[in-house]
Design a protein around this motif. Structure first.
Motif, PDB file in Angstrom:
ATOM      1  N   ARG B  72      -1.018  -4.274  19.247  1.00 46.66           N
ATOM      2  CA  ARG B  72       0.169  -3.811  18.540  1.00 46.66           C
ATOM      3  C   ARG B  72       1.177  -4.925  18.268  1.00 46.66           C
ATOM      4  O   ARG B  72       2.164  -4.701  17.566  1.00 46.66           O
ATOM      5  CB  ARG B  72       0.828  -2.674  19.327  1.00 46.66           C
ATOM      6  CG  ARG B  72       0.018  -1.398  19.223  1.00 46.66           C
ATOM      7  CD  ARG B  72       0.452  -0.379  20.230  1.00 46.66           C
ATOM      8  NE  ARG B  72       0.143   0.941  19.718  1.00 46.66           N
ATOM      9  CZ  ARG B  72       1.022   1.700  19.104  1.00 46.66           C
ATOM     10  NH1 ARG B  72       2.266   1.314  18.965  1.00 46.66           N
ATOM     11  NH2 ARG B  72       0.676   2.888  18.650  1.00 46.66           N
ATOM     12  N   ASN B  75       0.588  -6.457  14.327  1.00 47.01           N
ATOM     13  CA  ASN B  75       1.278  -5.953  13.127  1.00 47.01           C
ATOM     14  C   ASN B  75       2.709  -5.539  13.452  1.00 47.01           C
ATOM     15  O   ASN B  75       3.318  -4.765  12.732  1.00 47.01           O
ATOM     16  CB  ASN B  75       0.509  -4.808  12.461  1.00 47.01           C
ATOM     17  CG  ASN B  75       0.465  -3.562  13.316  1.00 47.01           C
ATOM     18  OD1 ASN B  75       0.712  -3.614  14.515  1.00 47.01           O
ATOM     19  ND2 ASN B  75       0.161  -2.439  12.699  1.00 47.01           N
ATOM     20  N   MET B  77       3.871  -3.567  15.515  1.00 49.31           N
ATOM     21  CA  MET B  77       4.064  -2.150  15.778  1.00 49.31           C
ATOM     22  C   MET B  77       4.917  -1.964  17.031  1.00 49.31           C
ATOM     23  O   MET B  77       5.594  -0.955  17.177  1.00 49.31           O
ATOM     24  CB  MET B  77       2.687  -1.502  15.963  1.00 49.31           C
ATOM     25  CG  MET B  77       2.582  -0.106  15.451  1.00 49.31           C
ATOM     26  SD  MET B  77       2.923  -0.002  13.701  1.00 49.31           S
ATOM     27  CE  MET B  77       2.998   1.767  13.567  1.00 49.31           C
ATOM     28  N   LEU B  80       8.702  -1.006  17.224  1.00 44.72           N
ATOM     29  CA  LEU B  80       9.219   0.358  17.158  1.00 44.72           C
ATOM     30  C   LEU B  80       9.470   0.940  18.542  1.00 44.72           C
ATOM     31  O   LEU B  80      10.074   1.991  18.663  1.00 44.72           O
ATOM     32  CB  LEU B  80       8.237   1.254  16.389  1.00 44.72           C
ATOM     33  CG  LEU B  80       7.904   0.760  14.978  1.00 44.72           C
ATOM     34  CD1 LEU B  80       6.744   1.534  14.402  1.00 44.72           C
ATOM     35  CD2 LEU B  80       9.123   0.894  14.084  1.00 44.72           C
ATOM     36  N   ILE B 105       7.940  -5.116   7.725  1.00 46.91           N
ATOM     37  CA  ILE B 105       7.333  -4.190   6.763  1.00 46.91           C
ATOM     38  C   ILE B 105       6.258  -4.902   5.953  1.00 46.91           C
ATOM     39  O   ILE B 105       5.178  -4.369   5.707  1.00 46.91           O
ATOM     40  CB  ILE B 105       8.431  -3.575   5.876  1.00 46.91           C
ATOM     41  CG1 ILE B 105       9.240  -2.590   6.730  1.00 46.91           C
ATOM     42  CG2 ILE B 105       7.849  -2.894   4.662  1.00 46.91           C
ATOM     43  CD1 ILE B 105      10.460  -2.056   6.057  1.00 46.91           C
ATOM     44  N   ARG B 108       3.196  -5.374   8.100  1.00 45.19           N
ATOM     45  CA  ARG B 108       2.355  -4.184   8.261  1.00 45.19           C
ATOM     46  C   ARG B 108       1.618  -3.839   6.987  1.00 45.19           C
ATOM     47  O   ARG B 108       0.604  -3.148   7.016  1.00 45.19           O
ATOM     48  CB  ARG B 108       3.209  -2.996   8.714  1.00 45.19           C
ATOM     49  CG  ARG B 108       3.780  -3.231  10.092  1.00 45.19           C
ATOM     50  CD  ARG B 108       4.470  -2.017  10.659  1.00 45.19           C
ATOM     51  NE  ARG B 108       5.385  -2.468  11.703  1.00 45.19           N
ATOM     52  CZ  ARG B 108       6.698  -2.336  11.648  1.00 45.19           C
ATOM     53  NH1 ARG B 108       7.264  -1.726  10.623  1.00 45.19           N
ATOM     54  NH2 ARG B 108       7.445  -2.789  12.622  1.00 45.19           N
ATOM     55  N   ARG B 109       2.118  -4.297   5.850  1.00 48.69           N
ATOM     56  CA  ARG B 109       1.379  -4.065   4.625  1.00 48.69           C
ATOM     57  C   ARG B 109       0.125  -4.949   4.579  1.00 48.69           C
ATOM     58  O   ARG B 109      -0.908  -4.544   4.081  1.00 48.69           O
ATOM     59  CB  ARG B 109       2.263  -4.359   3.416  1.00 48.69           C
ATOM     60  CG  ARG B 109       1.831  -3.598   2.184  1.00 48.69           C
ATOM     61  CD  ARG B 109       2.474  -4.121   0.947  1.00 48.69           C
ATOM     62  NE  ARG B 109       2.019  -5.449   0.589  1.00 48.69           N
ATOM     63  CZ  ARG B 109       0.793  -5.750   0.174  1.00 48.69           C
ATOM     64  NH1 ARG B 109      -0.118  -4.810   0.081  1.00 48.69           N
ATOM     65  NH2 ARG B 109       0.461  -6.982  -0.133  1.00 48.69           N
ATOM     66  N   MET B 113      -3.503  -0.654  10.190  1.00 48.37           N
ATOM     67  CA  MET B 113      -3.840  -0.190  11.529  1.00 48.37           C
ATOM     68  C   MET B 113      -4.451   1.203  11.486  1.00 48.37           C
ATOM     69  O   MET B 113      -4.034   2.053  10.714  1.00 48.37           O
ATOM     70  CB  MET B 113      -2.583  -0.170  12.394  1.00 48.37           C
ATOM     71  CG  MET B 113      -2.876   0.079  13.865  1.00 48.37           C
ATOM     72  SD  MET B 113      -1.458  -0.395  14.872  1.00 48.37           S
ATOM     73  CE  MET B 113      -2.267  -0.677  16.431  1.00 48.37           C
ATOM     74  N   GLY B 132       0.292   4.939   0.676  1.00 47.87           N
ATOM     75  CA  GLY B 132       0.528   3.510   0.885  1.00 47.87           C
ATOM     76  C   GLY B 132       0.786   2.763  -0.418  1.00 47.87           C
ATOM     77  O   GLY B 132       1.807   2.089  -0.556  1.00 47.87           O
ATOM     78  N   VAL B 135       4.283   3.754  -1.792  1.00 46.44           N
ATOM     79  CA  VAL B 135       5.482   3.224  -1.138  1.00 46.44           C
ATOM     80  C   VAL B 135       5.550   1.704  -1.272  1.00 46.44           C
ATOM     81  O   VAL B 135       6.611   1.117  -1.139  1.00 46.44           O
ATOM     82  CB  VAL B 135       5.587   3.618   0.357  1.00 46.44           C
ATOM     83  CG1 VAL B 135       5.531   5.114   0.518  1.00 46.44           C
ATOM     84  CG2 VAL B 135       4.534   2.947   1.197  1.00 46.44           C
ATOM     85  N   ASN B 136       4.420   1.075  -1.548  1.00 48.13           N
ATOM     86  CA  ASN B 136       4.452  -0.366  -1.744  1.00 48.13           C
ATOM     87  C   ASN B 136       4.574  -0.745  -3.210  1.00 48.13           C
ATOM     88  O   ASN B 136       4.505  -1.927  -3.548  1.00 48.13           O
ATOM     89  CB  ASN B 136       3.199  -1.011  -1.134  1.00 48.13           C
ATOM     90  CG  ASN B 136       3.252  -1.006   0.375  1.00 48.13           C
ATOM     91  OD1 ASN B 136       4.103  -1.659   0.966  1.00 48.13           O
ATOM     92  ND2 ASN B 136       2.371  -0.249   1.003  1.00 48.13           N
ATOM     93  N   ARG B 182      -7.073   5.081   3.993  1.00 49.71           N
ATOM     94  CA  ARG B 182      -5.635   4.990   3.758  1.00 49.71           C
ATOM     95  C   ARG B 182      -5.148   3.572   4.056  1.00 49.71           C
ATOM     96  O   ARG B 182      -4.318   3.027   3.338  1.00 49.71           O
ATOM     97  CB  ARG B 182      -4.942   5.996   4.683  1.00 49.71           C
ATOM     98  CG  ARG B 182      -3.493   6.201   4.456  1.00 49.71           C
ATOM     99  CD  ARG B 182      -2.977   7.318   5.333  1.00 49.71           C
ATOM    100  NE  ARG B 182      -2.914   6.929   6.738  1.00 49.71           N
ATOM    101  CZ  ARG B 182      -2.506   7.746   7.717  1.00 49.71           C
ATOM    102  NH1 ARG B 182      -2.149   8.980   7.440  1.00 49.71           N
ATOM    103  NH2 ARG B 182      -2.473   7.329   8.960  1.00 49.71           N
ATOM    104  N   ALA B 183      -5.703   2.979   5.116  1.00 46.86           N
ATOM    105  CA  ALA B 183      -5.321   1.607   5.451  1.00 46.86           C
ATOM    106  C   ALA B 183      -5.835   0.626   4.403  1.00 46.86           C
ATOM    107  O   ALA B 183      -5.140  -0.304   4.006  1.00 46.86           O
ATOM    108  CB  ALA B 183      -5.853   1.240   6.834  1.00 46.86           C
ATOM    109  N   VAL B 186      -3.956  -0.026   0.710  1.00 49.67           N
ATOM    110  CA  VAL B 186      -2.868  -0.974   0.423  1.00 49.67           C
ATOM    111  C   VAL B 186      -3.377  -2.422   0.392  1.00 49.67           C
ATOM    112  O   VAL B 186      -2.593  -3.351   0.329  1.00 49.67           O
ATOM    113  CB  VAL B 186      -1.704  -0.867   1.435  1.00 49.67           C
ATOM    114  CG1 VAL B 186      -0.996   0.461   1.292  1.00 49.67           C
ATOM    115  CG2 VAL B 186      -2.180  -1.049   2.860  1.00 49.67           C
TER     116      VAL B 186
END
Lengths: 312, 282
Positions: B72, B75, B77, B80, B105, B108-109, B113, B132, B135-136, B182-183, B186
């Motif tokens: 973690r 990226n 993570m 958080l 951000i 993470r793009r 993960m 993804g 939002v990008n 989904r990963a 992006v």
């Protein structure tokens, strides 16, 4: 044979049957059931008590006049029974309240649930809930003695001392905690794994809040808003004190208006003789308010079921 | 008991196709002297490792050894989690991942993960994938992007007729492949996987493992797994972590041994690694 029999006798070591009745369990169950029935019984009782005078009322007054006339003056001579001014006043003050409470309440819910550090949240949430505990009569005088003068000094146009705008705004303030607190609960209940999934795709906190958390908490948020609307529509003291007592049928927010709840309070606290049409009028208006709130609740429950996002 | 030297002779061990010398290979991550703190507690102590480009790197070890914590960090993570703080350095293609100028951000793009429990959004299959890219602000036809990502994740044929259906109607294994899709959507460079199969049945696990092999042609994959056989089957390199108790009685995660998977599983140099992979510990 004998051995087989003893094995089934309750209380003997071999038996799996209950050895003695659990009276405590039965008593608890009964008490819990009664507790649950009290609220159901109250609702039924209210409906029944509204029904009889309402039926009597419509025996004396035509439903057409009640629902279409824009003239409300049941206690005057000759009386007028057009309920529309009360309905419009109720809708207007509630509308103003919603315009105030939903954005502010949702914004504070998003802040508390998604942005605030745990320490900040621990401080803010109780404060917010204290706001919900302030008696509405205090809000009413706050509206009359603080908000109205403030509005009169800043607004470019004239408004009356008693006006719908001030009453609606303060009803809005009053219901912010309901929207904020319940929405915050709904958003906090959204599993963290969904937030992580969003962050891991390069989404910012705001996008995550608006596009993942908010939709996932949608049903809870709508429930919060509905409860707030119901409270706002039924709010009595604020609109009674700050909204004035004249049933004006108008869209001018600067004028005095009388909402349904305010009428009930005003007429109910006067000396209206029991059994007269005047007396039944109170119940007819109450029944209408009840039906309006009920229909709204029903429709929104349907909408929620259709649009909510269910996370497991 | 298995003999030393052939601890897991019955398991296929993948091992590297790449040459031994990772430094020469333009590593994606260069981890040096990484410790991770949660408040005052040092969860992981002094990790050094390189992550090879377009390789599958597995991190194994008993619970509480800090392997997920390290993952973690890759990226950011851990940002958080309040109080989480890394010390030491992680370079991503030579750039300090925790440098002041770095936007988490953006990190993470580029570094996607996949989580332990499949976590599709409660939206349609289509919207899950499109989230993804949307939002990008990615350009291109969304339908094509969605199809491409689902195809790469070997899920397209199963879901192409029900893209509007809620993602939660899929089976657990399908949901996890959806999360991989989904990963991928992006277009990241790295995919981090945190025990991606631990909530899945063996058949779904096999599918995900096959998928990882395919994805390793285009992506760098780092996977944390509890399943040693899985590490042996899919990874090029394996890092073995364990938890150590220091003088004060506090547990810290430590990297014990990091090498090509074939060596870790057939000829480990550290006694603790050998004990773990032969099942004598953990």
């Amino acid at each position: 044979m004998a051995g087989g029999d003893t094995a089934t006798v309750p209380g003997t070591p071999q038996s799996l049957a209950r050895s003695r009745p659990r009276y405590g369990e039965m008593a608890i169950k009964a008490i819990l059931l009664i507790a649950a029935l009290v609220s159901v019984a109250t609702t039924v009782g209210i409906v029944v008590s509204l029904l009889e005078p309402t039926i009597k009322f419509f025996g004396e007054v035509s439903a057409v006049e009640f629902f279409t006339s824009t003239d409300w003056g049941p206690l005057f001579e000759p009386p007028h029974y057009g309920v529309l001014p009360l309905v419009s006043a109720t809708l207007i003050t509630t509308g103003i309240a919603i315009v105030v409470a939903v954005p502010l309440g949702l914004a504070s819910a998003i802040y508390l649930s998604e942005y605030a550090k745990p320490r900040v949240r621990k401080f803010f949430k109780p404060v917010l809930e204290v706001l919900a505990g302030i008696p509405t009569v205090v809000f009413g005088f706050f509206a009359l003695s603080f908000v109205t003068p403030l509005l009169r000094s800043v607004l470019p146009f004239e408004i009356e001392i008693f006006n719908a705008l001030s009453a609606g705004l303060v009803v809005g303030f009053m219901i912010i905690p309901i929207v904020a607190s319940l929405s915050e609960d709904a958003m906090s209940a959204v599993p963290n794994s969904l937030r992580e999934g969003s962050f891991a795709l390069g989404a910012s906190r705001m996008i995550t809040s608006l596009r993942v958390v908010l939709p996932a908490a949608f049903s809870g948020i709508v429930a919060a808003v509905i409860l707030a609307i119901s409270r706002g529509a039924g709010e009595t003291m604020i609109v009674y004190i700050a909204g004035g007592g004249q049933p004006n049928f108008t869209l001018d927010l600067g004028q005095a208006m009388q909402t349904m709840a305010a009428f009930i309070a005003a007429a109910g606290s006067g000396d209206v003789p029991v059994g007269t049409v005047d007396y039944d009028t109170i119940f007819a208006v109450g029944a209408l308010l009840f039906v309006m709130t009920f229909v709204m609740n029903f429709v929104s429950a349907r909408l929620v079921r259709k649009y909510r996002e269910v996370y497991e | 008991m298995t003999e030393i030297g052939t601890p897991m002779a019955n398991v296929t061990v993948r091992g590297p196709e790449a040459p031994r010398n990772l430094e020469a290979l333009d590593p994606v991550f260069t981890v040096s002297d990484l410790s991770v703190f949660y408040g005052d507690y040092e969860a992981v102590r002094e990790v050094d490792m390189l992550i090879g480009n377009r390789e599958i790197t597995a991190m194994i070890g008993p619970s509480g050894c800090g392997k997920s914590t390290v993952l973690r960090c890759f990226n950011r993570m851990n940002d958080l989690i309040p109080g989480a703080r890394p010390a030491g350095k992680i370079l991503y293609h030579g750039e300090d991942l925790y440098g002041d100028h770095v936007d988490p951000i953006e990190v993470r793009r580029r570094i996607g993960m996949v989580f332990q429990k499949p976590n599709p959004f409660p939206k349609s299959i289509y919207d899950n994938i499109a989230y993804g890219p949307r939002v990008n602000g990615m350009k291109g036809k969304m339908d094509d992007l969605v199809e491409q990502a689902l195809t790469q994740a070997a899920l397209w044929d199963e879901v192409k007729d029900k893209l509007k259906q809620n993602a939660l109607s899929l089976s657990g294994g399908q949901q996890q492949r959806l999360c991989i899709a989904r990963a991928i959507a992006v277009k990241p460079e790295v995919i981090l996987m945190d025990e991606p199969c631990s909530a899945l049945d063996p058949i779904a696990t096999t599918k995900i493992e096959d998928l990882m092999q395919q994805l390793a042609r285009d992506y760098t994959i780092v996977i944390v797994t509890h399943n040693m056989q899985q590490a042996a089957r899919v990874s090029h390199r394996t890092a073995f972590f364990t938890a150590e108790v220091d003088d004060k009685g506090v547990r810290h995660g430590r990297l014990v041994e990091y090498d090509e998977t074939s060596r870790i599983f057939t000829n480990p140099t550290d006694k603790r690694t050998e004990d773990y992979i032969t099942g004598r510990f953990g």
